[in-house]
Design an enzyme around this catalytic site. Structure first.
Site, short mmCIF file in Angstrom:
data_model
loop_
_atom_site.label_atom_id
_atom_site.label_comp_id
_atom_site.label_asym_id
_atom_site.label_seq_id
_atom_site.Cartn_x
_atom_site.Cartn_y
_atom_site.Cartn_z
N GLU A 160 0.82 -1.42 0.06
CA GLU A 160 -0.35 -0.23 -0.16
C GLU A 160 1.28 1.26 -0.22
OE1 GLU A 160 -3.07 -0.04 3.18
OE2 GLU A 160 -4.07 -1.93 2.22
N GLU A 275 -5.76 -7.60 -1.14
CA GLU A 275 -6.77 -7.27 0.39
C GLU A 275 -8.11 -7.06 -0.13
OE1 GLU A 275 -5.51 -5.24 2.70
OE2 GLU A 275 -2.72 -5.91 2.69
#
Length: 359
Positions: A160, A275
């Site tokens: 991320e 995710e």
């Protein structure tokens, strides 16, 4: 042999169908998968296997690799061979036990330093003593350690990227796509996939249309996989989740997600959802989103995925298990089963790996 072909990820020339789950802990101060403070690690891995998953994304920290501390908070009676073990030895054991169960492993550079809530926004952290060359050195250490381990099939270069992270701006200090290209070239000895997340918490790839990952080496480019992350309102309650009209709700989300990363699959780039998830309690806005999202990734042929997470101690999402680390949450298992009902199967037999095709 791991490769890609026209948007598909492949193993030995056949499509690889992934049904994965995130199982975290190595990136925290315990330096080990969570839950083994009460339960046997084998029970955790058996749950994953018995529920038809074939892959685990394993977050870790660069600090864990560099310092290799003794793991913390292990129930010694339930895990007699794990007490006093170093973090990297624990990772060896985890990977070996996953292999015994036919489970693939993704090593996920989740944080620079252990603990905390989130990772630094960029792939390096100069102030903490982790410049880019140190991050690459530590990655090389892992690559050389596991490059011949059959079930370590992918590495996730950075979890991320966000905030200052850019894509396609020609800024060496912030351009994540250029950094990923440098890292992949430096880690060229790794034979598996290179997972590359998007910017802004992993979900944005708009500039990848003009600036796809390009290493300059065909045999590396063919193993690059784009790894978006996306969640519903339990994690971040966006305005688009409040549209009441069912048709407009679906149309609006499709427009937003296609623009951010769905177009990658349409253009023939390989995509794995790294995710997704949430508490998804029946009747809630989050359940509505999760059910829509499963329909959407099926429609887009993007069902290769890693659900977040096995762990019940994930604050915003919960896990596949109740807080006792034993009781399954069936409505979540139903979601992931609908997303990917028939994954590829792996089984070691007479020193060979037998592969059963998924669909």
């Amino acid at each position: 042999k791991w490769t890609t072909d026209d948007g598909r990820i492949m193993v030995n020339g056949q499509p690889l169908v992934l049904k994965g789950v995130n199982y975290f802990g190595f990136e925290t101060e315990t330096y080990a998968p969570h839950g083994i403070w009460d339960h046997n690690l084998n029970d955790m891995l058996d749950f994953i296997k018995d529920n038809n998953f074939n892959a685990i994304r394993v977050p870790f920290s660069m600090e864990m690799v560099r310092d290799n501390p003794v793991i913390m908070n292990v129930h010694c009676h339930n895990n007699p061979n794990l007490c006093g073990t170093s973090a990297l030895r624990m990772l060896d054991i985890f990977i070996d036990r996953a292999a015994e169960r036919g489970l693939l492993i993704v090593l996920d550079n989740h944080r620079t330093q252990s603990g905390g809530y989130i990772s630094p926004p960029l792939w390096y952290n100069n102030s903490a003593g982790y410049p880019e060359d140190e991050v690459i050195r530590l990655w090389k250490q892992l690559v050389m350690k596991y490059k011949n381990q059959w079930n370590v099939f992918a590495i996730d270069l950075k979890n991320e990227p966000r905030d200052a992270a850019t894509w396609g701006r020609s800024n060496r200090n912030t351009d994540w796509n250029q950094a990923a290209e440098r890292m992949i070239n430096a880690l060229h000895e790794f034979p598996g996939f290179f997972f590359v997340g998007g910017i802004e918490w992993g979900g944005r790839f708009e500039n990848a249309a003009q600036y796809p990952i390009e290493t300059g080496r065909a045999h590396l480019n063919e193993r690059v996989v784009y790894l978006p992350h996306w969640y519903g309102p339990d994690v971040y309650d966006r305005s688009e989740f409040h549209v009441e009209n069912t048709h407009e709700y679906a149309k609006n989300l499709d427009r937003i997600y296609t623009a951010k990363y769905g177009f990658l699959a349409e253009k023939g780039y390989p995509v794995v959802i790294g995710e997704w998830g949430g508490k998804a309690k029946p009747g809630t806005r989050d359940a509505k989103w999760n059910n829509w999202f499963v329909d959407w990734i099926r429609d887009k042929c993007m069902t290769n995925n890693f659900y977040w997470a096995l762990n019940p101690n994930s604050g915003h999402t919960g896990g596949l298990l109740e807080d006792d680390w034993k009781t399954p949450i069936q409505h979540k298992l139903d979601l992931v089963n609908r997303a990917q009902p028939n994954p590829t199967k792996f089984k070691k037999h007479n020193e060979k790996i037998c592969i059963t095709k998924g669909t």
